[in-house]
Design a protein around this motif. Sequence first.
Motif, PDB file in Angstrom:
ATOM      1  N   THR A   1       0.810  -1.214   0.000  1.00  0.00           N
ATOM      2  CA  THR A   1       0.000   0.000   0.000  1.00  0.00           C
ATOM      3  C   THR A   1       0.848   1.271   0.000  1.00  0.00           C
ATOM      4  OG1 THR A   1      -0.165  -0.115   2.421  1.00  0.00           O
ATOM      5  CG2 THR A   1      -1.945  -1.105   1.136  1.00  0.00           C
TER       6      THR A   1
ATOM      7  N   SER B   1     -10.962   7.178  -3.857  1.00  0.00           N
ATOM      8  CA  SER B   1     -10.827   6.971  -5.294  1.00  0.00           C
ATOM      9  C   SER B   1      -9.936   8.058  -5.879  1.00  0.00           C
ATOM     10  CB  SER B   1     -12.198   6.995  -5.978  1.00  0.00           C
ATOM     11  OG  SER B   1     -13.043   5.986  -5.446  1.00  0.00           O
TER      12      SER B   1
ATOM     13  N   PRO C   1     -15.047   1.652  -2.724  1.00  0.00           N
ATOM     14  CA  PRO C   1     -13.735   2.092  -2.234  1.00  0.00           C
ATOM     15  C   PRO C   1     -13.887   3.245  -1.246  1.00  0.00           C
ATOM     16  CG  PRO C   1     -13.671   1.759  -4.602  1.00  0.00           C
ATOM     17  CD  PRO C   1     -15.117   1.635  -4.193  1.00  0.00           C
TER      18      PRO C   1
ATOM     19  N   ASP D   1      -5.697  -1.389   1.461  1.00  0.00           N
ATOM     20  CA  ASP D   1      -6.127   0.007   1.529  1.00  0.00           C
ATOM     21  C   ASP D   1      -6.091   0.620   0.132  1.00  0.00           C
ATOM     22  OD1 ASP D   1      -5.931  -0.639   4.197  1.00  0.00           O
ATOM     23  OD2 ASP D   1      -4.637   1.043   4.745  1.00  0.00           O
ATOM     24  N   ASP D   2      -6.987   1.549  -0.102  1.00  0.00           N
ATOM     25  CA  ASP D   2      -7.045   2.199  -1.412  1.00  0.00           C
ATOM     26  C   ASP D   2      -5.819   3.084  -1.636  1.00  0.00           C
ATOM     27  OD1 ASP D   2      -9.631   1.149  -2.035  1.00  0.00           O
ATOM     28  OD2 ASP D   2     -10.496   2.644  -0.676  1.00  0.00           O
TER      29      ASP D   2
END
Length: 456
Positions: free
Chosen positions: A121, A250, A247, A405-406
């Motif tokens: 991440t 973004s 999500p 995680d995004d």
Amino acid sequence: MRNRSPRPTADGSPPTTGMSRRSLFGAGALTAAGLSLTGCSSPLAAGLLGSQLDPETVVYWNLFGGGDGVRMQDMQSGYRDLYGPESLQATTLAWGNPYYSKLTLATVGNQPPDVAVAHLTRAKPLWAGGLLDPITEDDLAGVGLSSADFNQQAWATQVTDGQNIAIPLDTHPFTLFYNKEVCEQAGLLDSDGLLVDLTGKDAFESALEEISAVTGGLALSVANVSETSTPWRFFWTLYNQLESATPFLSEDGAVLSVDEASFVEVMTVVQEWVEKGWLNSNLDYATSQTTMFTGQAGFYLQGEWEIATAQSIEGLDFGMAEIPQLFDKPAVQADSHTFILPRKDRSPEQRTLAMQFIKEMLEQSLIWAEGGHIPSYMPTFESAEYQALEPQRHYAGAADHAVYDDPAWYGGSGSTFEDTVGAQLGLVQQGALTPERAFAAIRSQLEIYTSTPSPL
């Protein structure tokens, strides 16, 4: 020592220039970062300031302390045994933001290590900032690797902009620890002494009720005081089990896209468990462990790396399992330690050397797995030795439905994002905020980050 055969430089590597504006900033920022660089004999100084090294020496940075640090040193020793005592210059730096700041500064200053560790991440924002060299199929093939050699969830997640940006060493998921003595009294163990299937919210809540009857209080301990990463992992696991989940972030962190109704649904469940006395309202990291270890709770949620702590408790009979699927689909928060190639000018020989080092680390990943991490390298994962590890093999399947995680320049493990969001989630568990107020606070506090372009 083995002979290393040179290969052509990989196509697609981003071009490097001389003293760019970014490099000038990096060179000037090294002192501001507070790095001690006295003496060219220092491994850190050699990596940052480019003191002369044997061209056959790999410069490697990592952030591993504790039990992970000991195991990584064992793996490094294995490499030196193969290639000689001067073949590796390894440096360990402080975990989290300090490590990534120093790695960033070294790279923009054009003096990075040959190979570095990064959480998957955290590799994403490094890539977005132009700080990583891509890893091609030729790079992999040159040392006998291919994409098929890796857990496909971890491998697919590292692919960014159609390129390989990192090589996963492991998956480290949020995991369910259980006290066997308590769970046996609660009737939750099967004939093999393993936790029964608890799929579904009703089944899990029934188990919490049975455990609470045994302990006379708590059933489940989850750290939430002076701790932000654990509340985030707890939430992100349950949230992603909902079909309605979107999500959280973004457009590389520029948009807050989390589904508010799903957020409230999950945190309302957490709040209800606290109100029923099943889940703690106030426990720090260490105490949340002790609560389960001493039988005051039956379940404990934390990263699988705490296996070493549990194993060190004399007389503790514990097990580990994947966090059950409570809602619509299996999902568990996780990250991966990965190997990256920081951006730098590399000869074909240097590129081969870096990849060979990575390959040797992967070949020793059973050592790594003994500390709890699920190996991403499939020859290790599928080996009889790994499949015999207890209790590791009972949660190994979590790697296949890991949720990361995004991507965001301020996100990833140990990041500003986790600190910000996790703090509000912890307050919900403490009863200090409603889920709705926590959501509003998160939106407000993240606005400065979502509206700020990446500084990388």
